[in-house]
Design an enzyme around this catalytic site. Structure first.
Site, PDB file in Angstrom:
ATOM      1  N   CYS A 104       0.843  -1.199   0.000  1.00 46.57           N
ATOM      2  CA  CYS A 104       0.000   0.000   0.000  1.00 46.57           C
ATOM      3  C   CYS A 104       0.881   1.253   0.000  1.00 46.57           C
ATOM      4  O   CYS A 104       1.452   1.581  -1.018  1.00 46.57           O
ATOM      5  CB  CYS A 104      -0.993  -0.036   1.162  1.00 46.57           C
ATOM      6  SG  CYS A 104      -2.443   0.958   0.806  1.00 46.57           S
ATOM      7  N   HIS A 148      -3.624  -4.915   0.211  1.00 44.58           N
ATOM      8  CA  HIS A 148      -3.046  -5.486   1.438  1.00 44.58           C
ATOM      9  C   HIS A 148      -3.086  -7.013   1.399  1.00 44.58           C
ATOM     10  O   HIS A 148      -4.033  -7.626   1.893  1.00 44.58           O
ATOM     11  CB  HIS A 148      -3.824  -4.989   2.662  1.00 44.58           C
ATOM     12  CG  HIS A 148      -3.605  -3.546   2.950  1.00 44.58           C
ATOM     13  ND1 HIS A 148      -2.590  -3.107   3.772  1.00 44.58           N
ATOM     14  CD2 HIS A 148      -4.246  -2.438   2.517  1.00 44.58           C
ATOM     15  CE1 HIS A 148      -2.615  -1.793   3.827  1.00 44.58           C
ATOM     16  NE2 HIS A 148      -3.616  -1.354   3.078  1.00 44.58           N
ATOM     17  N   GLU A 201      -1.599  -8.994   3.187  1.00 44.14           N
ATOM     18  CA  GLU A 201      -1.493  -9.594   4.537  1.00 44.14           C
ATOM     19  C   GLU A 201      -2.852  -9.980   5.114  1.00 44.14           C
ATOM     20  O   GLU A 201      -2.915 -10.713   6.094  1.00 44.14           O
ATOM     21  CB  GLU A 201      -0.759  -8.640   5.486  1.00 44.14           C
ATOM     22  CG  GLU A 201      -1.507  -7.390   5.926  1.00 44.14           C
ATOM     23  CD  GLU A 201      -1.348  -6.188   4.992  1.00 44.14           C
ATOM     24  OE1 GLU A 201      -1.071  -6.405   3.785  1.00 44.14           O
ATOM     25  OE2 GLU A 201      -1.521  -5.049   5.457  1.00 44.14           O
TER      26      GLU A 201
HETATM   27  N1  GLN Z   1      -1.870   6.835   2.828  1.00 39.69           N
HETATM   28  C1  GLN Z   1      -1.957   6.089   1.629  1.00 39.69           C
HETATM   29  C2  GLN Z   1      -3.312   6.266   0.955  1.00 39.69           C
HETATM   30  O1  GLN Z   1      -4.249   6.683   1.564  1.00 39.69           O
HETATM   31  C3  GLN Z   1      -1.678   4.625   1.864  1.00 39.69           C
HETATM   32  C4  GLN Z   1      -2.684   3.939   2.709  1.00 39.69           C
HETATM   33  C5  GLN Z   1      -2.219   2.619   3.256  1.00 39.69           C
HETATM   34  O2  GLN Z   1      -1.033   2.323   3.247  1.00 39.69           O
HETATM   35  N2  GLN Z   1      -3.124   1.837   3.797  1.00 39.69           N
HETATM   36  O3  GLN Z   1      -3.439   5.965  -0.198  1.00 39.69           O
END
Ligand code: GLN
Length: 538
Positions: free
Chosen positions: A383, A510, A512
């Protein structure tokens, strides 16, 4: 349907969620279909707006629900797929009651905690029951500690619910702590006695008491707890501190036959006793690894064990798959800004940059990505970690000086990561991100496709607001960045990778949240394999 309610006493952080999840594992291995859920007494509608410092990781479900991290344990320990219906908070309960009041649904009555709020909780229990007709056992964990004012309405609702569905269909399990007083050399049962007394005052007699202990639980103490807590001697179950891994919890609880006790109490007949070979094999691989790798996780909630819970668990799953112990080195991203990546991270077999929000530590993470790229150290960006890899590549390979995400620099000349149009006017913080599972297309010939076993579609869970800016796609690709996956619907970039590198992969989603003990996520498995390769060549 049969119901198990798991409450906790004496202190928090007892491992109540793990106890509940372990019961799920054991019942599933007996061939029963289980479904797990959590009731959280806090007033937030969901934990999505809470800081990881407050609450640990926010665990995201397929349907986009942002939930308590215990739901992560549930999904890793059992096979039931959870939904937003499986995490109820006081915030949701009150929100719904007040909306009904405003709509006039209470027909002029005074709206009260009992029956209106407790009815709302029971309504949810009935709805989950109706929606899951094939489930044999619904296991519900109640967050917090018995005796907290916050939890009273949930406890009262459960008391009423048990009366309505018949006590033979309900099993109350109370998890407590037996402190060991070193100076006296004794295990103390009094807090447990008092905590159960509190529960009984609220109208609930536990059927089983699970005692969390450092040491073993001797016969005298078992008898004492049984007598004072008004439970049968055999229903006093020891839950010892596990030596190596949380995946030992089901094996430990099985020693006192908790699954047999539950099955007997609920009249579930003679289900075969659990064959846990697969689970035991996994645990053995975790405990006795043949190899070892070191992975640096560079984040900003590093000192908090729970903030990246699912990532650490996924590394354990992937490690076990390769008979490898993954030694995690937690690196504070801000320290890299002060002292440099090589100095802070040093010689590791892999670098992982996890998800995150806000600009603290961002430049440190960019330096970590650069160090990994230039030194051929396997890199896995998740992410935010994928966005970081993109920013680093844009700046240092493409020559787009000071390229950034508009999350961190609104006026950046090269916004390689930016907001999508539909995110722009949003002011509410809760549940307004891109959330939950969606389909993406994998491109053949890429490392990602190879790792996923050359399927053409994948489904992964998201939780982010910012995206790879498609205006820069061509320039970055021309400079050598490979885009290995895009979302099926909008064509948004989902995975980036570098071809001439042992492992350099960034995923906008994600992974995970979809890794399980005996089914490591392919990207994690690939990352650990690359780390292993590096360590064995060292
Ligand atoms: N802050 C980033 C976004 O909003 C990444 C979010 C995250 O890593 N869950 O896109």
């Amino acid at each position: 349907m049969k119901y198990i309610f798991v409450t906790g006493g004496v202190v928090s952080s007892l491992g109540k969620g793990l106890a509940a999840a372990s019961i799920g594992t054991l019942l599933e291995h007996r061939g029963l279909t289980t479904l797990m859920q959590k009731f959280d007494p806090y007033l937030n509608v969901d934990p999505g707006t809470m800081s990881p410092f407050q609450h640990g990781e926010v665990y995201v479900l397929d349907d986009g629900a942002e939930t308590d991290l215990d739901l992560g344990h549930y999904e890793r320990f059992t096979s039931g797929v959870l939904s937003r219906m499986n995490n109820l908070t006081s915030g949701q309960v009150f929100d719904s009651v007040i909306k009904k009041e405003r709509r006039g649904e209470f027909l002029g009555k005074t709206v009260q905690f009992i029956p209106h709020v407790t009815d709302e909780i029971k309504l949810r229990m009935h709805k989950v029951t109706e929606d899951n007709p094939n489930t044999d056992v619904l296991i519900t964990e109640i967050g917090g500690t018995v005796g907290d004012m916050e939890g009273l309405l949930f406890i009262e609702a459960l008391r009423q619910f048990a009366l309505e569905v018949g006590k033979e269909n309900v099993c109350f399990i109370h998890v407590t702590l037996l402190p060991y007083i070193k100076a006296a050399g004794e295990v103390k049962t009094k807090p447990t006695q008092q905590s159960v007394a509190k529960l009984r005052e609220l109208g609930i007699q536990p059927d089983i008491v699970i005692c969390r202990t450092e040491a073993d639980l001797d016969e005298d103490n078992r008898k004492k707890i049984a007598m004072f807590c008004n439970v049968e001697r055999k229903n006093v179950v020891a839950f010892r501190d596990v030596a190596h891994t949380i995946y030992e919890c089901p094996l430990d609880l099985r020693r006192d036959k908790i699954d047999r006790l539950v099955v007997d109490k609920l009249g579930l007949g003679h289900t075969p006793s659990p064959a846990l070979e697969d689970w035991e094999r996994f645990v053995q691989r975790v405990i006795h690894p043949k190899h070892k790798v070191t992975i640096a996780v560079a984040g900003k909630y590093i000192e908090l064990q729970d903030a990246y819970k699912s990532i650490y668990e996924s590394l354990i799953h992937a490690g076990a798959h390769h008979d490898t112990k993954v030694q995690i080195i937690r690196v504070e991203a801000e320290a890299i800004e002060d002292r440099g990546a090589k100095e802070v991270i040093g010689d590791v077999d892999g670098i992982l940059v996890p998800g995150g929000f806000g600009d603290r530590g961002i430049e440190g993470k960019v330096l970590a990505a650069k160090y990994a790229r230039e030194s051929n150290i396997p890199y896995f960006g998740i992410c935010l970690g994928m966005q970081i890899a993109t920013i680093e590549f844009a700046r240092n390979v493409c020559g787009l000086k000071d390229a950034n995400s508009t999350e961190f620099d609104k006026a950046t000349k090269y916004p390689v990561i930016c907001l999508q149009e539909e995110q722009k006017g949003i002011e509410d913080m809760g549940a307004t991100m891109r959330l939950g599972s969606s389909e993406s297309i994998l491109f053949t010939g890429t490392k990602a496709a190879d790792l996923y076993g050359n399927v053409d579609r994948i489904h992964e869970r998201h939780r982010h607001r910012y995206e790879f800016n498609s205006d820069y796609q061509d320039r970055l690709q021309e400079a050598g960045l490979v885009i290995s996956s895009v979302s099926a619907e909008e064509g948004l970039v989902e995975i980036v990778e570098l071809p001439d590198h042992p492992f350099y992969v960034g995923a906008q989603f994600h992974p995970e949240f979809q890794s399980k003990p005996n089914h490591p996520h392919p990207l994690f498995a690939g990352f650990v394999a690359a780390a292993l390769e590096k360590s064995s060549n060292a």
